[in-house]
Write a protein that holds these residues in place. Structure first.
Motif, PDB file in Angstrom:
ATOM      1  N   VAL A   1       0.820  -1.213   0.000  1.00 13.24           N
ATOM      2  CA  VAL A   1       0.000   0.000   0.000  1.00 13.24           C
ATOM      3  C   VAL A   1       0.850   1.258   0.000  1.00 13.24           C
ATOM      4  O   VAL A   1       0.332   2.362  -0.216  1.00 13.24           O
ATOM      5  N   ASN A   2       2.153   1.140   0.273  1.00 16.94           N
ATOM      6  CA  ASN A   2       3.021   2.312   0.297  1.00 16.94           C
ATOM      7  C   ASN A   2       3.581   2.637  -1.084  1.00 16.94           C
ATOM      8  O   ASN A   2       4.364   3.580  -1.217  1.00 16.94           O
ATOM      9  N   SER A   3       3.213   1.858  -2.098  1.00 17.27           N
ATOM     10  CA  SER A   3       3.749   2.084  -3.457  1.00 17.27           C
ATOM     11  C   SER A   3       2.916   3.147  -4.159  1.00 17.27           C
ATOM     12  O   SER A   3       1.681   3.130  -4.130  1.00 17.27           O
ATOM     13  N   GLY A   4       3.645   4.037  -4.792  1.00 13.63           N
ATOM     14  CA  GLY A   4       2.996   5.128  -5.507  1.00 13.63           C
ATOM     15  C   GLY A   4       3.216   5.013  -7.012  1.00 13.63           C
ATOM     16  O   GLY A   4       3.245   3.911  -7.585  1.00 13.63           O
ATOM     17  N   PRO A   5       3.358   6.135  -7.686  1.00 14.29           N
ATOM     18  CA  PRO A   5       3.557   6.124  -9.141  1.00 14.29           C
ATOM     19  C   PRO A   5       4.823   5.352  -9.531  1.00 14.29           C
ATOM     20  O   PRO A   5       5.806   5.293  -8.798  1.00 14.29           O
ATOM     21  N   VAL A   6       4.759   4.741 -10.764  1.00 19.52           N
ATOM     22  CA  VAL A   6       5.872   3.912 -11.293  1.00 19.52           C
ATOM     23  C   VAL A   6       6.409   4.571 -12.562  1.00 19.52           C
ATOM     24  O   VAL A   6       5.643   4.971 -13.449  1.00 19.52           O
ATOM     25  N   THR A   7       7.743   4.620 -12.670  1.00 17.14           N
ATOM     26  CA  THR A   7       8.419   5.163 -13.857  1.00 17.14           C
ATOM     27  C   THR A   7       9.281   4.056 -14.485  1.00 17.14           C
ATOM     28  O   THR A   7      10.090   3.423 -13.788  1.00 17.14           O
TER      29      THR A   7
ATOM     30  N   CYS B   1      19.335  -5.223 -23.279  1.00 13.21           N
ATOM     31  CA  CYS B   1      18.955  -3.916 -22.738  1.00 13.21           C
ATOM     32  C   CYS B   1      18.408  -4.126 -21.321  1.00 13.21           C
ATOM     33  O   CYS B   1      18.244  -5.266 -20.863  1.00 13.21           O
ATOM     34  N   THR B   2      18.113  -3.047 -20.691  1.00 11.78           N
ATOM     35  CA  THR B   2      17.626  -3.119 -19.305  1.00 11.78           C
ATOM     36  C   THR B   2      16.403  -2.209 -19.155  1.00 11.78           C
ATOM     37  O   THR B   2      16.400  -1.072 -19.659  1.00 11.78           O
ATOM     38  N   VAL B   3      15.409  -2.759 -18.466  1.00  9.28           N
ATOM     39  CA  VAL B   3      14.230  -1.957 -18.132  1.00  9.28           C
ATOM     40  C   VAL B   3      14.420  -1.465 -16.693  1.00  9.28           C
ATOM     41  O   VAL B   3      14.413  -2.275 -15.750  1.00  9.28           O
ATOM     42  N   HIS B   4      14.629  -0.147 -16.571  1.00  7.50           N
ATOM     43  CA  HIS B   4      14.820   0.443 -15.251  1.00  7.50           C
ATOM     44  C   HIS B   4      13.465   0.956 -14.746  1.00  7.50           C
ATOM     45  O   HIS B   4      12.796   1.752 -15.409  1.00  7.50           O
ATOM     46  N   VAL B   5      13.058   0.499 -13.526  1.00  8.17           N
ATOM     47  CA  VAL B   5      11.743   0.830 -12.948  1.00  8.17           C
ATOM     48  C   VAL B   5      11.984   1.506 -11.589  1.00  8.17           C
ATOM     49  O   VAL B   5      12.761   1.002 -10.770  1.00  8.17           O
TER      50      VAL B   5
ATOM     51  N   TYR C   1      14.305  -0.815  -9.546  1.00  5.40           N
ATOM     52  CA  TYR C   1      14.479  -2.199 -10.010  1.00  5.40           C
ATOM     53  C   TYR C   1      15.066  -2.167 -11.437  1.00  5.40           C
ATOM     54  O   TYR C   1      14.742  -1.274 -12.231  1.00  5.40           O
ATOM     55  N   ASP C   2      15.868  -3.162 -11.708  1.00  8.34           N
ATOM     56  CA  ASP C   2      16.435  -3.335 -13.056  1.00  8.34           C
ATOM     57  C   ASP C   2      16.110  -4.752 -13.559  1.00  8.34           C
ATOM     58  O   ASP C   2      16.440  -5.755 -12.894  1.00  8.34           O
ATOM     59  N   PHE C   3      15.496  -4.844 -14.753  1.00  8.71           N
ATOM     60  CA  PHE C   3      15.106  -6.125 -15.351  1.00  8.71           C
ATOM     61  C   PHE C   3      15.836  -6.282 -16.693  1.00  8.71           C
ATOM     62  O   PHE C   3      15.486  -5.580 -17.666  1.00  8.71           O
ATOM     63  N   PRO C   4      16.827  -7.167 -16.763  1.00  6.21           N
ATOM     64  CA  PRO C   4      17.540  -7.362 -18.042  1.00  6.21           C
ATOM     65  C   PRO C   4      16.640  -8.056 -19.072  1.00  6.21           C
ATOM     66  O   PRO C   4      15.991  -9.062 -18.772  1.00  6.21           O
ATOM     67  N   TYR C   5      16.626  -7.478 -20.237  1.00  7.51           N
ATOM     68  CA  TYR C   5      15.848  -8.026 -21.355  1.00  7.51           C
ATOM     69  C   TYR C   5      16.864  -8.412 -22.444  1.00  7.51           C
ATOM     70  O   TYR C   5      17.545  -7.546 -23.003  1.00  7.51           O
ATOM     71  N   GLN C   6      16.953  -9.705 -22.772  1.00 10.97           N
ATOM     72  CA  GLN C   6      18.057 -10.215 -23.580  1.00 10.97           C
ATOM     73  C   GLN C   6      17.540 -11.148 -24.675  1.00 10.97           C
ATOM     74  O   GLN C   6      16.525 -11.832 -24.520  1.00 10.97           O
ATOM     75  N   LYS C   7      18.305 -11.175 -25.783  1.00 12.26           N
ATOM     76  CA  LYS C   7      17.983 -12.107 -26.872  1.00 12.26           C
ATOM     77  C   LYS C   7      18.632 -13.453 -26.573  1.00 12.26           C
ATOM     78  O   LYS C   7      19.855 -13.563 -26.525  1.00 12.26           O
ATOM     79  N   VAL C   8      17.797 -14.471 -26.435  1.00 10.07           N
ATOM     80  CA  VAL C   8      18.267 -15.824 -26.170  1.00 10.07           C
ATOM     81  C   VAL C   8      17.771 -16.704 -27.316  1.00 10.07           C
ATOM     82  O   VAL C   8      16.559 -16.924 -27.450  1.00 10.07           O
ATOM     83  N   GLY C   9      18.714 -17.191 -28.123  1.00  9.07           N
ATOM     84  CA  GLY C   9      18.307 -17.953 -29.308  1.00  9.07           C
ATOM     85  C   GLY C   9      17.705 -17.017 -30.331  1.00  9.07           C
ATOM     86  O   GLY C   9      18.355 -16.087 -30.810  1.00  9.07           O
ATOM     87  N   ASP C  10      16.449 -17.238 -30.664  1.00  9.13           N
ATOM     88  CA  ASP C  10      15.778 -16.385 -31.636  1.00  9.13           C
ATOM     89  C   ASP C  10      14.668 -15.545 -31.011  1.00  9.13           C
ATOM     90  O   ASP C  10      13.804 -15.049 -31.737  1.00  9.13           O
ATOM     91  N   LYS C  11      14.672 -15.395 -29.704  1.00  7.54           N
ATOM     92  CA  LYS C  11      13.611 -14.617 -29.050  1.00  7.54           C
ATOM     93  C   LYS C  11      14.196 -13.769 -27.935  1.00  7.54           C
ATOM     94  O   LYS C  11      15.267 -14.035 -27.400  1.00  7.54           O
TER      95      LYS C  11
END
Length: 331
Positions: free
Chosen positions: A269-275, A289-293, A311-321
């Motif tokens: 409940v303490n979470s507010g707006p997200v960027t 690339c990285t999705v920084h939140v 938070y940092d979420f790595p988004y990576q190409k693995v194989g063909d996706k």
């Protein structure tokens, strides 16, 4: 006188018999290609009546004048026949067979040539030639002059050369596509960490290992394989295996139907707006690339003195996706 006539007649008979024998021998010889020589006329001397035997001399043998010798290929010797001499008697005149004159051989060129029909007089039909057999026409190439004069003309512009090929940069998704993938991954991750997929409470419940399960209402996930396949399009295999373990109890397939246990823990409940921001590395990061939140806090928290969580979420190409290799809930 009578005796002389008898002797003369006997000599004449002997000469005639010799001529007959010579003619028989010549007729017995093989015929050769030598033309027959023309026999010239000979002078025949008839015996004259002898005068009275008073003081007359014995007659002498008369010889015929031989014709002039002509060159012959092969002269045939003629035997000379002489009558035997009688003792104390006048000898008969010796007759010599005249040698036939050799006639010149008849030249073959003297005969007119037999007419022969010329075959070359007939016109010959032209022989057809196959197509393409005609030799190429030869054109005379003018010989270059010994001292050609240089010609000044406009110089051609140099052809621009293409620059060396460079390795094309890898094609990666746009920032909007990365953020759309993050939104779907955040929702799917919440089905396991925050709440559960919508359930069909109108259907009868099912039991497994003493636990009550309810069929999943989302038609996209009628089986466990359907749910696992959807998650593999968002997360790496490691993240999917953590969300759906083999002996997991949150989701189970019963009688070929995907079911789930109802449960939820709620949000912070303490979470507010997200960027959310997509960050691409400056060098060599075409496949990552990285999705920084960042989540702003509604009130102060000593654990987050800056007043926000990141938070940092790595988004990576693995194989063909492209997938997220790490993930967690932010609410």
């Amino acid at each position: 006188m009578k005796k002389k006539c008898i002797i003369f007649a006997a000599a004449l008979c002997v000469a005639l018999s010799a001529c007959e024998r010579q003619g028989a021998r010549e007729s017995a010889l093989p015929v050769t290609a030598v033309p027959t020589a023309a026999v010239s006329a000979t002078q025949t001397i008839k015996p004259t009546a002898a005068p009275t035997p008073v003081a007359t001399a014995e007659p002498t043998a008369l010889h015929t004048q031989e014709p002039a010798a002509t060159p012959a290929p092969t002269p045939v010797p003629t035997p000379r026949v002489t009558a035997p001499k009688a003792s104390a008697e006048p000898t008969a005149p010796v007759l010599e067979t005249p040698v036939p004159e050799a006639t010149p051989p008849i030249e073959s060129s003297a005969l007119p040539p037999e007419p022969t029909e010329s075959l070359c007089a007939l016109p010959l039909a032209p022989t057809p030639k196959p197509e393409g057999s005609e030799p190429p026409a030869v054109t005379d190439t003018p010989a270059p002059s010994e001292n050609p004069e240089p010609t000044v003309g406009p110089s051609e512009a140099p052809t621009p050369t293409a620059p060396p090929s460079q390795t094309p940069e890898p094609v990666h998704p746009t920032d909007e596509e990365v953020l759309a993938a993050y939104q779907a991954a955040n929702e799917a991750y919440g089905w396991f960490d925050l709440n559960t997929l919508p359930l069909d409470y109108a259907a009868p419940s099912r039991e497994k290992n003493g636990q009550q399960y309810q069929p999943v209402a989302d038609e996209r996930f009628s089986t466990m394989d359907a749910l696992r396949g959807y998650l593999k399009g968002l997360f790496s295999d490691e993240v999917v295996d953590r969300l759906l373990p083999i002996d997991g109890e949150h989701y189970a397939e019963i009688d070929g139907v995907l079911c789930a246990m109802d449960g939820a823990r709620g949000t912070d409940v303490n979470s507010g707006p997200v960027t959310k921001t997509v960050i691409w590395p400056e060098e060599g990061g075409g496949n990552l690339c990285t999705v920084h939140v960042e989540v702003e806090l509604l009130w102060e928290d000593e654990n987050y003195p800056e007043g926000k969580r990141a938070y940092d979420f790595p988004y990576q190409k693995v194989g063909d996706k492209w997938v997220f290799t790490q993930f967690e809930s932010i609410m």
